[in-house]
Design a protein around this motif. Sequence first.
Motif, PDB file in Angstrom:
ATOM      1  N   GLY A 104       0.849  -1.186   0.000  1.00 21.17           N
ATOM      2  CA  GLY A 104       0.000   0.000   0.000  1.00 21.17           C
ATOM      3  C   GLY A 104       0.889   1.242   0.000  1.00 21.17           C
ATOM      4  O   GLY A 104       1.629   1.432  -0.966  1.00 21.17           O
ATOM      5  N   GLY A 106      -2.390   1.643   2.594  1.00 18.52           N
ATOM      6  CA  GLY A 106      -3.801   1.779   2.285  1.00 18.52           C
ATOM      7  C   GLY A 106      -4.425   0.507   1.763  1.00 18.52           C
ATOM      8  O   GLY A 106      -5.604   0.489   1.433  1.00 18.52           O
ATOM      9  N   GLY A 107      -3.640  -0.564   1.690  1.00 18.20           N
ATOM     10  CA  GLY A 107      -4.149  -1.822   1.163  1.00 18.20           C
ATOM     11  C   GLY A 107      -4.691  -2.723   2.259  1.00 18.20           C
ATOM     12  O   GLY A 107      -4.095  -2.844   3.324  1.00 18.20           O
ATOM     13  N   VAL A 139      -7.683   1.720   7.618  1.00 14.38           N
ATOM     14  CA  VAL A 139      -7.950   1.036   6.354  1.00 14.38           C
ATOM     15  C   VAL A 139      -9.153   0.098   6.460  1.00 14.38           C
ATOM     16  O   VAL A 139      -9.269  -0.677   7.412  1.00 14.38           O
ATOM     17  N   ALA A 378      -8.924   4.153   0.373  1.00 10.63           N
ATOM     18  CA  ALA A 378      -7.571   3.773  -0.058  1.00 10.63           C
ATOM     19  C   ALA A 378      -6.711   4.998  -0.291  1.00 10.63           C
ATOM     20  O   ALA A 378      -5.549   5.061   0.132  1.00 10.63           O
ATOM     21  N   PHE A 382      -3.612   6.081   2.197  1.00 13.02           N
ATOM     22  CA  PHE A 382      -2.303   6.172   1.550  1.00 13.02           C
ATOM     23  C   PHE A 382      -1.666   7.531   1.832  1.00 13.02           C
ATOM     24  O   PHE A 382      -0.489   7.623   2.199  1.00 13.02           O
ATOM     25  N   LYS A 535      -2.801  -6.589  -5.504  1.00 10.11           N
ATOM     26  CA  LYS A 535      -2.860  -5.988  -4.180  1.00 10.11           C
ATOM     27  C   LYS A 535      -1.535  -5.360  -3.767  1.00 10.11           C
ATOM     28  O   LYS A 535      -1.472  -4.607  -2.797  1.00 10.11           O
ATOM     29  N   GLY A 537       1.407  -2.821  -3.936  1.00  9.40           N
ATOM     30  CA  GLY A 537       1.418  -1.428  -4.360  1.00  9.40           C
ATOM     31  C   GLY A 537       2.813  -0.966  -4.657  1.00  9.40           C
ATOM     32  O   GLY A 537       3.768  -1.681  -4.433  1.00  9.40           O
TER      33      GLY A 537
END
Length: 540
Positions: A104, A106-107, A139, A378, A382, A535, A537
């Motif tokens: 991420g 944010g994932g 998140v 997300a 992030f 998934k 990033g």
Amino acid sequence: MTIRQRTRRLSALAIAAGIAAATFLTPAAVADQQDTGGDVAAALGWGDCPAGTAPGNPLLQCATLAVPLDYDDPDGRTIEIMISRLPSQNPERRRGILITNPGGPGGSGLSMPADLQALGAPSSLLESYDIIGMDPRGVGHSTPVSCGFTTDQEYLSNIPQWAADQEEVNHYAEVVKGVAEQCAAADTEGLLPHLSSANTARDLEQIRTAFGEDKINFFGVSYGTALGSTYASLFPERTDRMIIDSNVGGTAFGRDAFRRMARGAEEGFGTFAGWAAARHDSYGLGRTERQVRQTWFRLAEQLDAEPVTDINGKLFRLISFGMLYKEDTFPTLAQLWQSLAEGDEAAVRHYLAKDAPEGIRAAVTTSDQPQPSPNDNALSSFLAVTCNDSRWSRDVDSYQRSVAEDRKKYPLFGAAAANITPCAFWPHDGEEIALVDEGPRNIMIMQNQIDVATPYIGGILARKGFGDRSRLVSVDGYRHGVYLFDDNPCALNVGTAYLVDGEFPRRDLHCRAERDSGLALNADRLRLREQTLEKLGPRL
């Protein structure tokens, strides 16, 4: 809505909506359970995971844990963290917990334990650990953060826009300044200052305590290497066996890591160019690597002047960058280039509807009325983590200089990766945690030698920062993600031997490429691998 407006609507990733009815437990309740000598893991009250998390894996369980919002006020307000576990099915071989993070920031990571099993994680690994996933603070199914992004906004990507000149840098500075102000205004719950890798690492400590473990084991990919590095620097004596894979180069996905993506694009493009040149008779993109490179620039300039359907030069560069992450997407990328070069609007629309990443599909969807962005959480998380994790220049002129420098140094993508972000105007000053080279020798650094998103230099920087605590496993591969995500027998064997048997290399290792490894991916497993790789990033 104009083509220019639509083509600026780029997205990071979509997080599925909905909250599961997982059992909630406070740290105090865990402590009480420990005091009474009960089953600590059972005290978490595991239940079903949110719908869609891992529909094909009935063993995956989820629970919710309360952690302090502000670790300077540990007895104050709490927020919720949702965690998952794939429990070991062999109590006699279980040696602890393996906490995972897919990147991420944010994932969502709730499905990662099940994803790793589906990717072919050895049974010895699955028996050795309860494999733990989580939605980090802010998140998804944990207490979420929101900047209130809507579908009509120009800023809907975690990768900056390509800037052709100073005027475009200045324009984008106004855009991201507005984003920073929007996030500050939307943060009525006071979450933003507390979303950082350091606080997420402290949350890992809460998870360790909740499980009653003396130490944690860790496997993190992409941004997950920053989280793992932060934990290993803040709590070195609480670490057991750790693998950080596809490294950002430290404890933060900061400005330098952003700029290194342009270096990654240059390092990876030659592989695509060679692939396309060998197939010139099919795609017509150039007979040599140099000619294919010239096609990139020609198409970008052509689309800057006259977009094809919803793809202009900026979106072309972003899509092409994202599709350089792995060789599996080369055919689709070449097909798209061919369609753009020929002005085939029907084929381009088909790509946008069927083959484009979900974020790109959302970017070109028209609507009469602005809607809440499906990527709001997300994007918001992030930004919070990247901005809070390091100090960002607040001088717009410094970004002007960086863009001008990297546009020349890395012509493919430098003027995007070096561009300004909302962190330049963030309401809170960030602080980066330094890598700590004193502690147990237990950090395995895995790095493909060609990785567009997190170039090889990131592994070198991590090795230098951790010193003799670490070993670097360099893999002659092309992909974002090594252990279980790629198909290199040496890397798989080295990683498994470490996590299962504790075989830590005496020196740095090199795993050569082995194209004919004997693994034949069937269609279902190949699709799963690609979905899981999505998934990792940074994403489009």
